[in-house]
Design an enzyme around this catalytic site. Structure first.
Site, PDB file in Angstrom:
ATOM      1  N   ALA A 286      35.292 -24.844  86.237  1.00 26.04           N
ATOM      2  CA  ALA A 286      35.385 -23.895  85.135  1.00 26.04           C
ATOM      3  C   ALA A 286      33.981 -23.497  84.707  1.00 26.04           C
ATOM      4  O   ALA A 286      32.982 -24.065  85.153  1.00 26.04           O
ATOM      5  CB  ALA A 286      36.137 -24.532  83.973  1.00 26.04           C
TER       6      ALA A 286
ATOM      7  N   GLY B 203      38.424 -27.104  87.858  1.00 26.53           N
ATOM      8  CA  GLY B 203      39.346 -25.979  87.773  1.00 26.53           C
ATOM      9  C   GLY B 203      39.615 -25.333  89.112  1.00 26.53           C
ATOM     10  O   GLY B 203      40.685 -24.742  89.322  1.00 26.53           O
TER      11      GLY B 203
ATOM     12  N   GLU C 267      42.332 -27.383  90.593  1.00 28.89           N
ATOM     13  CA  GLU C 267      43.556 -27.111  89.827  1.00 28.89           C
ATOM     14  C   GLU C 267      44.145 -25.757  90.230  1.00 28.89           C
ATOM     15  O   GLU C 267      45.370 -25.614  90.353  1.00 28.89           O
ATOM     16  CB  GLU C 267      43.244 -27.145  88.333  1.00 28.89           C
ATOM     17  CG  GLU C 267      42.966 -28.563  87.819  1.00 28.89           C
ATOM     18  CD  GLU C 267      42.624 -28.592  86.347  1.00 28.89           C
ATOM     19  OE1 GLU C 267      43.353 -29.267  85.592  1.00 28.89           O
ATOM     20  OE2 GLU C 267      41.642 -27.943  85.945  1.00 28.89           O
TER      21      GLU C 267
ATOM     22  N   GLU D 271      35.812 -33.825  85.967  1.00 28.64           N
ATOM     23  CA  GLU D 271      35.703 -33.581  84.527  1.00 28.64           C
ATOM     24  C   GLU D 271      35.353 -34.830  83.725  1.00 28.64           C
ATOM     25  O   GLU D 271      34.720 -34.741  82.668  1.00 28.64           O
ATOM     26  CB  GLU D 271      37.011 -32.989  83.997  1.00 28.64           C
ATOM     27  CG  GLU D 271      37.253 -31.541  84.366  1.00 28.64           C
ATOM     28  CD  GLU D 271      37.959 -31.373  85.696  1.00 28.64           C
ATOM     29  OE1 GLU D 271      38.412 -30.257  85.982  1.00 28.64           O
ATOM     30  OE2 GLU D 271      38.041 -32.366  86.460  1.00 28.64           O
TER      31      GLU D 271
END
Length: 694
Positions: free
Chosen positions: A63, A102, A105, A125
């Site tokens: 992200a 991300g 994901e 993370e």
């Protein structure tokens, strides 16, 4: 400027390419057009399948963490994944480089994942004090199984594509053209026919999970968390994937994420993330300064430090010529290196053939002349200026032109060492930390005449051998050891005035350190400090008598503590008796000392010394000091380093208490640095200093 999202067609297969350099982070300006593309292609009957890929050197590597803590603009990543999961046509993520955070994901939102063999996949993370916030702790257990997913998520360490294939996270690996193979894979799935199950609907691994075994794994990981919230939250969120319906587990994951992202620990860990990148920016070393080529390294000294440094270079793919003064010492050093690799093999972290290849990269010698073809030579000899000068005098005669000559000194003046040579521009300090093959920190000591391309090379080499580099200036002890001396300056007085070694150590471990100063001293060996004090004509009221009794710490079974069963410390009445005797001799009336006082008399002077280091320009920025202490000395990651913690704790409070202890003790270590006093009075911050300098 390139479009962040483009769509091309290979007949009935649509290829969506994300292009957001340098790592294709999932910023809003990428998410919005990606959502438009997904919705358009979903509704286009001429499109039978979709391939999601990335331009540049990597798949989506995470992200955009600059968006954390700010209002999230929709669509967010969860919206994208929810849209992907509802698409009935086969969707394929084509992964090269890394699929992290991300990015993984997003890939888990696709029906299938294909990758190049060199790809790596993970959810890091936790290293930012967070957990995956878009379903990673729920979907990954559905694919890998909860226990394997737990390990990946709590460690934050990516896995290779081969391991991902074995676990079912990746459906196919390719050597050749990734996108073409992904298109062919998608077309084959179309031919097989649907329906195509989203990850959320694949419950086989969840239903066969052993909850008791999972809980045992989670409990073991919690012990290693050392007060960090994120690993515990990650474990609980993965557990929710087993015990709760999918959407409930997803909602709980989001609650954890929102709690963590607003917390002090995540703020501290995100600070460290950016600080590590800032540390690579060095004044006078611009992008136009090219590093020198390093094909072979020479290491002088095959002891604990030299052997560890040599292993670091070989682990980074750089052959090493290892020099010792005698064949016996050389053989002993090489045997220790081989033993260390054998331990890695026994633990399963290194293959036997990899060990053989690495050992073949060492060339042992007792002749300085054999260092003549080395591009960088590092000495790891006894910490004595005369010894260092003798080594560098010899190197100056045999090293080839352009070779970098480096000292692993922990304290000594690099400029004095450089002055013994006719090439001071090629001399630099490279202060590794023991054990050097394990510890991440590398203090790069910049001498007055060190050339910019030498610094550039040192930074490049550090990255290659998996170290975290910080460039510092010349002074006694540089950044880390100079601040350590300030932290330790009042330690013995704390004992004399009433604290026990265990009480001092407990205040440190309660703060989040892996161990306290007295247990650390026992681990390192009290004789090292004793020898240094004697050479400087200094004494220590408690440590010296302990050493005179042969109590050198763990290696002798006695130090500040007793070690009856190896490494477990036990309080020793004899040490308490010694402390009481020394207090009586000095007329000191012992009293109860609180944990708060221990912090004030140990951590506050350390921060004060950090402010002096900044004033003197020894460190370029406060965040560099934080990187040194977190990576080299065990400062708690969740507190962001000493200077970051000091600001959160309150500079005004620190100055007030330093003044108190300076008045009471008269010790210079407690006299507030002018910079610290100025910032406390003005309400300023260390970060403002960096911005002003920039």
């Amino acid at each position: 400027m390139n479009q962040p999202v483009t769509v091309s067609r290979d007949a009935d297969v649509a290829v969506i390419t994300l292009d957001n350099p340098p790592v294709n982070a999932l910023s809003f300006h990428l998410r919005a057009p990606l959502m438009t593309a997904l919705e358009t292609l979903r509704d286009d009957d001429t499109v039978k399948a979709m391939v999601l890929t990335c331009a540049g050197r990597t798949f989506v590597a995470g992200a955009d963490i600059t968006e954390f803590g700010k209002p999230m603009q929709r669509p967010d990543l969860r919206d994208l994944i929810a849209t992907l999961e509802k698409i009935e046509k086969p969707t394929v993520a084509a992964i090269h480089g890394t699929a992290l955070g991300g990015g993984l994901e997003l890939a888990l939102g696709c029906h299938f994942r294909v990758a190049v063999k060199e790809a790596r996949l993970g959810l890091p993370e936790v290293k930012l004090g967070l957990l995956p916030g878009a379903g990673g702790t729920v979907r990954l257990p559905y694919i890998l199984g909860p226990r394997k997913a737990l390990k990946v998520i709590v460690s934050g360490t990516p896995i290779g594509a081969g391991e991902a294939l074995q676990g079912g996270l990746v459906d196919a690996l390719h050597d050749g053209e990734l996108v073409a193979n992904a298109v062919a894979f998608a077309r084959a799935k179309v031919a097989e026919g649907g329906p195509f199950k989203a990850v959320r609907d694949r419950r086989e691994r969840i239903e066969e999970a052993d909850l008791a075994a999972f809980d045992a794994d989670a409990a073991e990981l919690a012990k290693k968390a050392r007060g960090l919230e994120a690993p515990v939250a990650c474990a609980q969120s993965v557990r929710n994937a087993i015990t709760l319906p999918f959407d409930e587990a997803l909602a709980k994951e989001r609650d954890f994420f929102v709690h963590l992202v607003s917390g002090e620990q995540s703020r501290a860990q995100r600070h460290l993330f950016f600080a590590e990148r800032e540390a690579a920016k060095v004044a006078g070393v611009g992008k136009d300064v090219k590093p020198r080529e390093i094909r072979r390294a020479g290491i002088i000294g095959a002891g604990t430090m030299g052997g560890g440094i040599a292993m670091s270079f070989v682990n980074g793919g750089i052959p090493v010529t290892l020099l010792e003064m005698s064949k016996e010492a050389l053989d002993r050093g090489l045997a220790t290196i081989e033993k260390n690799y054998a331990i890695s093999v026994s633990r399963g972290s290194l293959a036997e053939d990899a060990k053989t290849k690495r050992m073949a990269m060492f060339t042992g010698t007792t002749d300085y002349a054999d260092l003549a073809d080395c591009d960088i030579i590092i000495e790891a000899v006894f910490e004595d200026m005369d010894v260092k000068k003798d080594v560098f005098g010899k190197l100056d005669k045999i090293a080839k032109a352009g070779a970098i000559l480096a000292s692993n000194t922990s304290y000594l003046d690099v400029d004095q060492i450089a002055a013994i040579t006719a090439r001071p521009q090629d001399v630099v300090g490279l202060h590794f930390f023991s054990p050097a093959n394990v510890m991440k920190l590398l203090e790069i000591v910049r001498g007055k005449k060190t050339a910019p391309d030498v610094l550039a090379t040192a930074l490049a080499v550090a990255k290659r051998i998996a170290k975290v580099p910080v460039v510092v200036g010349v002074c006694h002890g540089f950044v880390g050891n100079r601040m350590l001396a300030a932290r330790s300056a009042d330690s013995e007085d704390l004992l004399l005035e009433g604290a026990s070694p265990a009480e001092v150590d407990k205040s440190f471990t309660d703060f989040g350190w892996p161990m306290g100063p007295f247990q650390m001293a026992d681990l390192a060996g009290l004789d090292i400090g004793w020898r240094n004090r004697k050479s400087l004509g200094k004494t220590a009221a408690i440590a010296d008598p302990l050493c005179e009794q042969g109590r050198f710490g763990q290696k002798t079974g006695k130090g500040y503590y007793l070690y009856e069963n190896g490494r477990t410390p036990k309080n020793d009445p004899e040490v308490e008796k010694l402390i009481e005797e020394k207090a009586r001799e000095r007329g000191i009336e012992r009293r109860e000392i609180s944990a708060e006082e221990i912090t004030e008399r140990s951590l506050y002077p350390m921060i004060n010394e950090g402010a002096r280091i900044l004033e003197e320009g020894i460190a370029a920025r406060a965040s560099d000091i934080d990187i040194v202490w977190v990576n080299g000395y065990g400062f708690p990651v969740g507190k962001g380093g000493p200077m970051f913690w000091a600001e959160a704790h309150g500079l005004k409070k620190i100055v007030e208490r330093l003044d108190h202890w300076h008045t009471r003790t008269g010790k210079a270590v407690f006299e507030p640095a002018p910079l610290l006093r100025r910032l406390a009075a003005s309400g300023g911050s260390f970060a403002e200093l960096r911005e002003a300098a920039a």
